[in-house]
Design an enzyme around this catalytic site. Structure first.
Site, PDB file in Angstrom:
ATOM      1  N   MET A 152      98.398  50.827  58.117  1.00 29.32           N
ATOM      2  CA  MET A 152      99.516  51.550  58.494  1.00 29.32           C
ATOM      3  C   MET A 152      99.411  52.378  59.908  1.00 29.32           C
ATOM      4  SD  MET A 152     101.732  50.478  56.190  1.00 29.32           S
ATOM      5  CE  MET A 152     103.124  51.354  56.777  1.00 29.32           C
ATOM      6  N   ASP A 190     101.224  47.556  60.755  1.00 30.27           N
ATOM      7  CA  ASP A 190     102.503  47.930  60.291  1.00 30.27           C
ATOM      8  C   ASP A 190     103.067  49.193  60.765  1.00 30.27           C
ATOM      9  OD1 ASP A 190     105.224  47.827  59.021  1.00 30.27           O
ATOM     10  OD2 ASP A 190     104.046  47.895  56.903  1.00 30.27           O
TER      11      ASP A 190
HETATM   12  C1  DX5 Z   1     107.072  51.385  56.583  1.00 25.45           C
HETATM   13  C2  DX5 Z   1     107.263  49.906  56.265  1.00 25.45           C
HETATM   14  C3  DX5 Z   1     107.290  49.080  57.678  1.00 25.45           C
HETATM   15  C4  DX5 Z   1     108.570  49.150  58.494  1.00 25.45           C
HETATM   16  C5  DX5 Z   1     108.259  49.031  59.883  1.00 25.45           C
HETATM   17  O1  DX5 Z   1     106.911  51.940  55.413  1.00 25.45           O
HETATM   18  O2  DX5 Z   1     105.901  49.604  55.672  1.00 25.45           O
HETATM   19  O3  DX5 Z   1     107.125  47.349  57.295  1.00 25.45           O
HETATM   20  O4  DX5 Z   1     109.724  48.067  58.038  1.00 25.45           O
HETATM   21  O5  DX5 Z   1     109.286  49.097  60.599  1.00 25.45           O
HETATM   22  P1  DX5 Z   1     109.260  49.556  62.058  1.00 25.45           P
HETATM   23  O6  DX5 Z   1     108.640  48.174  62.827  1.00 25.45           O
HETATM   24  O7  DX5 Z   1     110.581  49.557  62.721  1.00 25.45           O
HETATM   25  O8  DX5 Z   1     108.418  50.733  62.491  1.00 25.45           O
HETATM   26 ZN    ZN Z   2     105.649  47.344  55.645  1.00 24.30          ZN
END
Ligand code: DX5
Ligand code: ZN
Length: 231
Positions: A152, A190
């Site tokens: 993350m 992500d």
């Molecule tokens: C956040 C999610 C992500 C999110 C990413 O908790 O796990 O997958 O959708 O969104 P962006 O690309 O807009 O940061």
């Molecule tokens: Zn995600």
């Protein structure tokens, strides 16, 4: 390990191909089937599905019924990201809804070996994820058992946040650890992935790029340009 029976697997693409996984969280919810078809047509291989339970993260997204409803609209690999406290209980529902791959978080208070085994027993590939503050050592013991590690690069819970550059060394170290296994384990990132951050994570070894806002909120709705620029 039980054999993987899901229709789509990461090994269907060459090992060196960077895959793009638009996150449905950023799509227009009043046109979901069209949005899914549009990113597939634009070249996305994977659809990232963010499941939030309002407990593991302070937000609630959508559940298995929605995944099932959009499954017929797409031939993409369905990549379910469980940001929930009880993956053991809910993983089967997402498999039944059409998930090919299921990722859970190492921070949940469940036996990670058991969660991985249960996902494999469902016939899906398994991924393990870690929050920005979680040390990479937490996932290393499970590396040889999973098909993907998800780093993350924002605090999980919401789309549209800024990329955490301090996660790059973690991505680099995980890439090296994955290389050392000799196994085709995918390294997904992500959160806050757009043109500049995509280049940094690719250089660090990431090979599956989740992108919510940068794809679905692309200028002029040009999803193809938004996806192409990430690779
Ligand atoms: C956040 C999610 C992500 C999110 C990413 O908790 O796990 O997958 O959708 O969104 P962006 O690309 O807009 O940061
Ligand atoms: Zn995600």
């Amino acid at each position: 390990m039980a054999s993987i029976s899901s229709k789509h697997v990461f090994t269907q693409w060459p090992r060196d191909r960077v895959l793009v996984a638009p996150s449905l969280l950023a799509a227009r919810y009043d046109h979901l089937a069209e949005e899914v078809a549009a990113v597939e047509k634009a070249g996305a291989e994977v659809l990232h599905l963010d499941i939030m339970d309002g407990h593991f993260v302070p937000n609630i997204s959508f559940g298995a019924d929605l995944v099932k409803a959009i499954r017929p609209a797409s031939g993409m690999l369905f990549d379910v990201h469980l940001m929930i406290t009880d993956p053991l209980k809910y993983a089967p529902r997402f498999r039944d809804a059409g998930a090919d791959h299921i990722t859970f978080h190492v921070e949940v208070e469940q036996d990670a070996d058991k969660v991985i085994d249960s996902i494999h027993a469902l016939g899906c590939t398994a991924g393990i994820s870690l929050r920005p503050a979680t040390p990479l050592e937490m996932v290393l013991p499970y590396l040889e058992k999973v098909e993907m590690v998800l780093v993350m690069t924002v605090e999980p819970g919401f789309g549209g946040q800024s990329f955490h550059g301090e996660q790059l060394p973690k991505i680099q170290k995980l890439h090296a650890a994955i290389q050392a296994t000799g196994k085709p384990i995918r390294l997904e990132v992500d959160g806050g992935i757009a043109k500049a951050s995509a280049e940094l994570v690719r250089q660090s070894g990431a090979d599956v790029l989740v992108a919510g806002s940068s794809v679905f909120h692309a200028k002029d709705g040009d999803y193809k340009a938004a996806i192409d620029v990430l690779r």
